[in-house]
Design an enzyme around this catalytic site. Sequence first.
Site, PDB file in Angstrom:
ATOM      1  N   ASP A   7       0.858  -1.170   0.000  1.00 19.30           N
ATOM      2  CA  ASP A   7       0.000   0.000   0.000  1.00 19.30           C
ATOM      3  C   ASP A   7       0.905   1.234   0.000  1.00 19.30           C
ATOM      4  OD1 ASP A   7      -2.305   1.670   0.488  1.00 19.30           O
ATOM      5  OD2 ASP A   7      -1.734   1.698   2.607  1.00 19.30           O
TER       6      ASP A   7
ATOM      7  N   ASP B  44      -0.346   5.043   0.928  1.00 20.78           N
ATOM      8  CA  ASP B  44      -0.671   6.051   1.927  1.00 20.78           C
ATOM      9  C   ASP B  44      -0.564   5.490   3.340  1.00 20.78           C
ATOM     10  OD1 ASP B  44      -1.948   8.541   0.354  1.00 20.78           O
ATOM     11  OD2 ASP B  44      -2.479   6.681  -0.660  1.00 20.78           O
TER      12      ASP B  44
END
Length: 292
Positions: A82, A84
């Site tokens: 991922d 963020d």
Amino acid sequence: MYVATLLTNPNMPKLEQALVESLCNAWGGGDLVWLSEDEAAQFTFPELPDNQWDVWAELQLLEVDLIVQPFGKRRKLMLLADMDSTMIQQECIDELADEAGVGDRVKDITARAMNGELDFEGALIERVGLLKGLDEAVIGKVLNERITLMPGGKELVATMRLNGGYAALVSGGFTAFTARVADLLGFDENRANTLLAENGKLTGDVQRPILGKQAKVDALAQITKRLGLSEADVIAVGDGANDLGMLSRAGTGVALHAKPSVAAKCDIRINYGDLTALLYLQGYSRAAFTEV
């Protein structure tokens, strides 16, 4: 056979030898190895203890992460990450929202979506709608002034790639950000949503289909198939509810500084270490990290 890894924040390493040796002895362990002095150590042991999570909770009070895994093939051939609050320290849409003057509204929606309280796609559409009319050039401003890399990310990607691994950045955020972050960190590929703009202004919408929770699972399946790997060959890392699918499917799924509802569903939780923890989990010592 199992292996226990204990680690701390590398900026304030305080893993005491007596603590590690005490747990090793209590669990009937052997082969105690220090992966980094005062920071990370591992030992093998024969059977899962009944008090694993009680010990985990006690160690959390000491700011020590404890991870227990089967001793088998821990070295992975693919990193699926991922972006963020995982590979970077911010949520990109929140930073754009601050520039647009709607930061508080968007941050509240983001927090609830990442904690699994809201449907990801609906929450994304709502938040992007609040950015309508924002100058497209603000994206570059945010990238240059507001986005910082999560500590340990460069070492993680570089070390895995040097050892034959493939690195994919898969985000529910935006391609304008993943392209830059992937380039800075050395990822092989990146996938994300595309913000739509007309005449230099954001339209308040994103290109369809929206890349959400299922798209991350699909990326895991597609990339491993293309590379001739199994899902067991993957170490995945994320922090939000939309990451749970890929974390549960990957051979090693790591909840990094994750939302409480997300961490509760993952057996591998890193709350104090940084991204280099993913290397320690695979048995790498700090001396084996690739210099960056």
